[in-house]
Scaffold this motif. Structure first.
Motif, PDB file in Angstrom:
ATOM      1  N   THR A 261      43.534  40.972  11.284  1.00 47.42           N
ATOM      2  CA  THR A 261      44.321  39.970  10.547  1.00 47.42           C
ATOM      3  C   THR A 261      43.960  39.910   9.059  1.00 47.42           C
ATOM      4  O   THR A 261      44.685  39.279   8.290  1.00 47.42           O
ATOM      5  CB  THR A 261      44.088  38.578  11.162  1.00 47.42           C
ATOM      6  OG1 THR A 261      42.679  38.432  11.411  1.00 47.42           O
ATOM      7  CG2 THR A 261      44.830  38.434  12.469  1.00 47.42           C
TER       8      THR A 261
ATOM      9  N   GLU B 146      44.094  42.072   6.637  1.00 46.73           N
ATOM     10  CA  GLU B 146      45.079  42.642   5.706  1.00 46.73           C
ATOM     11  C   GLU B 146      46.192  41.635   5.415  1.00 46.73           C
ATOM     12  O   GLU B 146      46.707  41.576   4.310  1.00 46.73           O
ATOM     13  CB  GLU B 146      45.697  43.903   6.312  1.00 46.73           C
ATOM     14  CG  GLU B 146      44.749  45.080   6.294  1.00 46.73           C
ATOM     15  CD  GLU B 146      45.456  46.388   6.542  1.00 46.73           C
ATOM     16  OE1 GLU B 146      46.520  46.367   7.188  1.00 46.73           O
ATOM     17  OE2 GLU B 146      44.945  47.415   6.096  1.00 46.73           O
ATOM     18  N   TYR B 147      46.558  40.863   6.433  1.00 41.56           N
ATOM     19  CA  TYR B 147      47.655  39.906   6.259  1.00 41.56           C
ATOM     20  C   TYR B 147      47.223  38.710   5.422  1.00 41.56           C
ATOM     21  O   TYR B 147      48.045  38.091   4.755  1.00 41.56           O
ATOM     22  CB  TYR B 147      48.186  39.467   7.626  1.00 41.56           C
ATOM     23  CG  TYR B 147      48.913  40.609   8.303  1.00 41.56           C
ATOM     24  CD1 TYR B 147      50.256  40.837   8.067  1.00 41.56           C
ATOM     25  CD2 TYR B 147      48.227  41.504   9.119  1.00 41.56           C
ATOM     26  CE1 TYR B 147      50.909  41.903   8.636  1.00 41.56           C
ATOM     27  CE2 TYR B 147      48.869  42.577   9.704  1.00 41.56           C
ATOM     28  CZ  TYR B 147      50.216  42.774   9.457  1.00 41.56           C
ATOM     29  OH  TYR B 147      50.850  43.846  10.026  1.00 41.56           O
ATOM     30  N   ILE B 148      45.935  38.385   5.469  1.00 41.40           N
ATOM     31  CA  ILE B 148      45.413  37.310   4.614  1.00 41.40           C
ATOM     32  C   ILE B 148      45.361  37.806   3.173  1.00 41.40           C
ATOM     33  O   ILE B 148      45.805  37.138   2.241  1.00 41.40           O
ATOM     34  CB  ILE B 148      44.007  36.871   5.098  1.00 41.40           C
ATOM     35  CG1 ILE B 148      44.132  36.151   6.444  1.00 41.40           C
ATOM     36  CG2 ILE B 148      43.334  35.962   4.072  1.00 41.40           C
ATOM     37  CD1 ILE B 148      42.814  35.821   7.107  1.00 41.40           C
ATOM     38  N   ILE B 149      44.842  39.020   3.012  1.00 40.42           N
ATOM     39  CA  ILE B 149      44.698  39.576   1.654  1.00 40.42           C
ATOM     40  C   ILE B 149      46.074  39.847   1.032  1.00 40.42           C
ATOM     41  O   ILE B 149      46.249  39.707  -0.177  1.00 40.42           O
ATOM     42  CB  ILE B 149      43.877  40.890   1.692  1.00 40.42           C
ATOM     43  CG1 ILE B 149      42.493  40.648   2.322  1.00 40.42           C
ATOM     44  CG2 ILE B 149      43.757  41.529   0.316  1.00 40.42           C
ATOM     45  CD1 ILE B 149      41.433  40.111   1.433  1.00 40.42           C
ATOM     46  N   ALA B 150      47.057  40.211   1.869  1.00 38.12           N
ATOM     47  CA  ALA B 150      48.394  40.524   1.334  1.00 38.12           C
ATOM     48  C   ALA B 150      49.218  39.268   1.059  1.00 38.12           C
ATOM     49  O   ALA B 150      50.325  39.355   0.535  1.00 38.12           O
ATOM     50  CB  ALA B 150      49.143  41.428   2.311  1.00 38.12           C
TER      51      ALA B 150
END
Lengths: 339, 275
Positions: free
Chosen positions: B100, B102-106
Motif C-alpha cells: 500500500t 506506493e498508493y500513499i506516496i502517489a
C-alpha cells in the motif's frame, strides 16, 4: 484536443552490480510520446521492457534522471501535488490493499488521502460500489475477496477522486478470463467512452492492447520503438502472413531457424519451447511457396504436430519491429552505453 | 491540503492502524504483559542480591530504597519509547509489505502527515499497554501509583515523546531507503538500556553517567521518578522541561528534514515498493 500526458526524452537509470563492478542500467531510455485528453493509449512490451518504470515515473513514485514529464500541462517534478490529484493509479497484483480492513474502510482511508470526507466521500464510494457491483461485499474484509474483486476495489480506489488521468499498469495480470473480460469492457466503455478519462494502459497481452487502445507505443529494452494505431502497425508491416509450426523432438533449434531463415522471402523466424514442444513462427509475404521446403527441413529434426498460416497480429508486428517476443523476459542487464 | 484535511488524514491513519492492530487481539495482550515479564527477572535478581525489595546502596544512588517502582517506571516509559520506535519507524516497512505504500506516496498527502497518524495510534496503543502494566503493578506487585501524580508525569512523558517521535519519523525515512532496520532498532534499544536509567541508576558508572546526558530519556526518567518517588513538584523540574523542549525542537525539525531527504533519495533510487 489538448495533451494530457507529455513524456519527453525521459531517462531512468539504476545502479546495479556489486561494489567496483557497479554500472548504470537504462530502465527507460529517452522515452518520448504524448497522450491526448480522452485517449486510451497502450504501452506494449515484454516483461522488463521498462513499462512499469515509466508508469512509476508518471505517478511520481520515481524521479527520472533526465527529461520532462507533464500531466495536464504541468511538470510533475515542480507541481507534484497538482499532478497527483489528476492521476489515478492501478497496479497489478493482489497485495495493494489492507486485507484486514473491509473494502469500504479501504476506500474511506484512501479517500482521506485525497481530501475527501463526509457526504462527498460517502456518495462517491456508494457510486463506485454500485458501478463495480461490489455493494454486497463492501463491508467484508478484503482477505475474503477473490482476486478479481480485489482488483475492482483497486480500480475504485483509483477513481475515488475522479481523476482525469488513469495509469493502469497491467491491470488484468493474474485475473481469470471472466474478470479480465469485465475489466477490459469497463476500461473501454465506462472509463474511456463514457467518463472520457485519459488512460495509459501497460500490458504485455497483445490482444488486450489491440482490443482496447487507440494508439500503442511499443517499448523494448527501455526504448520507445514506435507509436501508431493498431491498424497502422498491421498495415505498415511489409509481410502479410505468419506461418506457425508446432513441433516436437527438435534437437538444434538455432540451426533449424538458420535454415528456415535462408528460405526464399522469409523475413524473420522465432521459436520458443515449452515442455519439449517447439513453436516456430516464420514471418513472410506468402507462406504457400515455402511450405513444402519448411516441412522437409523441420522433419529432418523432429515431428510436426501442427501447421497454421495466419494474418499478422500485434505480437507479430512487435516481433518484426523489435526481434523480441512479448512473452520473453527482457529484464537482463542493459548497460548504459549509447548507440 | 489544508490543516483541516491533514487533521482528518491523521485521524483516518490512526483509525486504520488501530483497526488493523485490533484485528490481531493476541498481540495486544502479549505487548501488554510482555514488558512485565521482561521486568520480573530483574525484580527477582534484585531480591536475591539484597534479600528484599529495598537496598541502602540503591537509596544512596537514587534517593529511594525500593527498587521495584524505580524499575517499573523505567519499564513503563521505555514501553512508550520502544513501541514508538518500532511502530512508527517500522510502519512504512509494513505498508511496503502490504503493497500500500506506493498508493500513499502517489497521493497528494505528505507522507509525514500519515506518519503523524501512525504516531497517534502508537501513542494510544502504548498508553493501553502502560495502563495494563500499571494495573498489574498495582494489584499484583503492590506498587502504589498515586493518581494525583499522573498529570505532571504525563506532561513529562509527552515532552519526551514529541522529540522521540521526531526521531522515529527520521527512522521511518531510513526504513524507506534501507528497508531492514531491525538491527538498528535493537542496537538503539541496547544503547538506551545501557546508558539511560531504565533498569538501574546511571550513577553506577562514570561512563554511563556521562553518556546518559546525551539521551532525552535520562532527563525524563529522572524527572518522573522525582515526581513519583521523591514527591518533587513539576514546577521544580523546569530545567528538565526546558532541556526536553529544546531536544523536541531539534528532533522534530531534524526528523522532518531527514525524512524528506530520505524519501527523495528513495524516489531517485526507485526502491519505494521493495521490501
Amino acid at each position: 484536443m489538448s495533451v494530457a500526458i507529455e513524456v519527453k526524452d525521459v531517462v531512468k537509470k539504476f545502479r546495479r552490480g556489486r561494489r567496483l563492478k557497479k554500472r548504470d542500467i537504462f530502465a527507460v531510455d529517452k522515452a518520448t510520446f504524448d497522450i491526448e485528453e480522452g485517449e486510451l493509449f497502450g504501452l506494449l512490451g515484454p516483461n522488463g521492457a521498462g513499462k512499469t518504470t515509466l508508469v512509476r515515473c508518471l505517478a511520481t513514485l520515481l524521479i527520472q534522471d533526465e527529461g520532462t514529464i507533464k500531466i495536464m500541462g504541468k511538470d510533475i517534478y515542480s507541481n507534484s501535488l497538482y499532478c497527483r490529484r489528476q492521476i489515478g493509479l492501478v497496479t497489478s497484483g493482489e497485495r495493494t490493499l489492507y486485507w484486514k480492513l473491509s473494502g469500504r474502510d479501504n476506500l474511506k482511508f484512501f479517500a482521506a488521502l485525497y481530501g475527501l470526507d463526509g457526504k462527498e466521500r460517502d456518495m462517491r464510494i456508494e457510486y463506485l460500489m454500485e458501478l463495480l457491483d461490489l455493494k454486497d461485499v463492501q463491508n467484508e474484509r478484503i482477505e475474503k475477496y477473490s482476486s478479481g474483486m480485489k482488483q475492482k476495489i483497486s480500480l475504485a480506489r483509483a477513481l475515488l477522486h475522479d481523476p482525469k488521468v488513469l495509469l493502469l499498469d497491467e491491470p488484468t495480470l493474474g485475473l481469470d478470463p471472466q474478470f479480465s473480460r469485465f475489466l477490459r469492457n469497463f476500461i473501454k466503455n465506462s472509463l474511456n467512452k463514457e467518463q472520457k478519462k485519459t488512460i495509459l494502459l501497460t500490458t504485455h497481452y497483445m490482444d488486450e492492447a489491440d482490443e482496447l487502445c487507440e494508439r500503442i507505443a511499443f517499448i523494448n529494452r527501455g526504448k520507445i520503438v514506435d507509436v501508431k494505431t493498431p491498424y497502422e502497425y498491421k498495415r505498415d508491416l511489409p509481410h502479410t502472413e505468419v506461418l506457425e509450426l508446432r513441433c516436437s523432438g527438435i534437437q538444434n533449434c538455432d540451426e533449424l531457424l538458420k535454415q528456415l531463415q535462408s528460405l526464399n522471402s522469409v523475413e524473420k523466424t522465432t521459436a520458443n519451447s515449452v515442455d519439449h514442444v517447439t513453436n516456430i513462427k516464420i514471418i513472410l509475404p506468402r507462406a504457400e511457396p515455402i511450405l513444402s521446403d519448411t516441412i522437409e527441413l523441420v522433419r529432418k529434426q523432429g515431428k510436426i504436430l501442427g501447421i497454421n498460416v495466419e494474418q499478422p497480429t500485434l505480437e507479430d508486428v512487435f516481433i518484426y519491429v523489435t526481434g523480441t517476443r512479448l512473452s520473453e523476459d527482457t529484464a537482463e542487464e542493459r548497460p548504459a552505453t549509447k548507440d | 491540503m489544508t490543516f483541516k484535511n491533514n487533521l482528518k488524514i491523521i485521524l483516518a491513519e490512526n483509525k486504520k492502524t488501530i483497526d488493523i492492530a485490533l484485528s490481531y487481539p493476541i498481540f495486544l495482550v502479549f505487548w501488554g504483559i510482555a514488558p512485565l515479564l521482561w521486568l520480573l527477572p530483574f525484580v527477582f535478581q534484585g531480591k536475591a542480591l539484597v534479600g528484599g525489595m529495598s537496598s541502602a546502596s540503591f537509596k544512596a544512588l537514587t534517593g529511594s530504597a525500593n527498587f521495584l517502582p524505580f524499575i517499573l517506571i523505567g519499564t513503563m516509559v521505555s514501553t512508550y519509547i520502544f513501541s514508538g520506535l518500532w511502530g512508527v519507524g517500522n510502519s512504512l516497512r509494513e505498508e511496503t509489505y502490504w503493497g500500500t505504500l506506493e498508493y500513499i506516496i502517489a497521493s497528494p498527502t505528505n507522507p509525514v502527515v500519515v506518519l503523524l497518524g501512525k504516531t497517534l495510534a502508537e501513542f494510544i496503543l502504548a498508553s493501553a499497554n502502560v495502563t495494563i502494566q500499571a494495573l498489574i503493578a498495582t494489584f499484583f506487585l503492590g506498587v502504589n501509583l498515586t493518581l494525583a501524580k499522573i498529570f505532571p508525569v504525563m506532561v513529562i512523558v509527552l515532552l519526551l515523546l514529541i522529540g522521540f517521535y521526531g526521531f522515529a519519523i527520521a527512522f521511518a525515512g531510513f526504513t524507506l531507503l534501507i528497508k531492514e532496520v531491525h538491527g538498528y532498532v535493537h542496537s538503539l534499544e541496547w544503547v538506551f538500556y545501557l546508558f539511560s536509567p531504565i533498569r538501574y541508576p546511571v550513577e553506577v558508572s562514570s561512563i554511563t553517567k556521562t553518556l546518559s546526558a546525551l539521551i532525552p530519556l535520562t532527563y525524563a526518567l529522572v524527572a518522573i521518578r522525582g515526581i513519583i518517588l521523591l514527591n518533587k513538584h513539576i514546577v521544580n523540574l523546569w530545567q528538565t522541561m526546558l532541556i526536553l523542549i529544546g531536544m523536541d525542537i531539534v528532533l522534530i525539525i531534524g526528523g522532518y528534514l531527514l525524512f524528506q531527504y530520505l524519501e527523495r533519495k528513495t524516489r531517485q533510487a526507485g526502491t519505494i515498493s521493495q521490501y
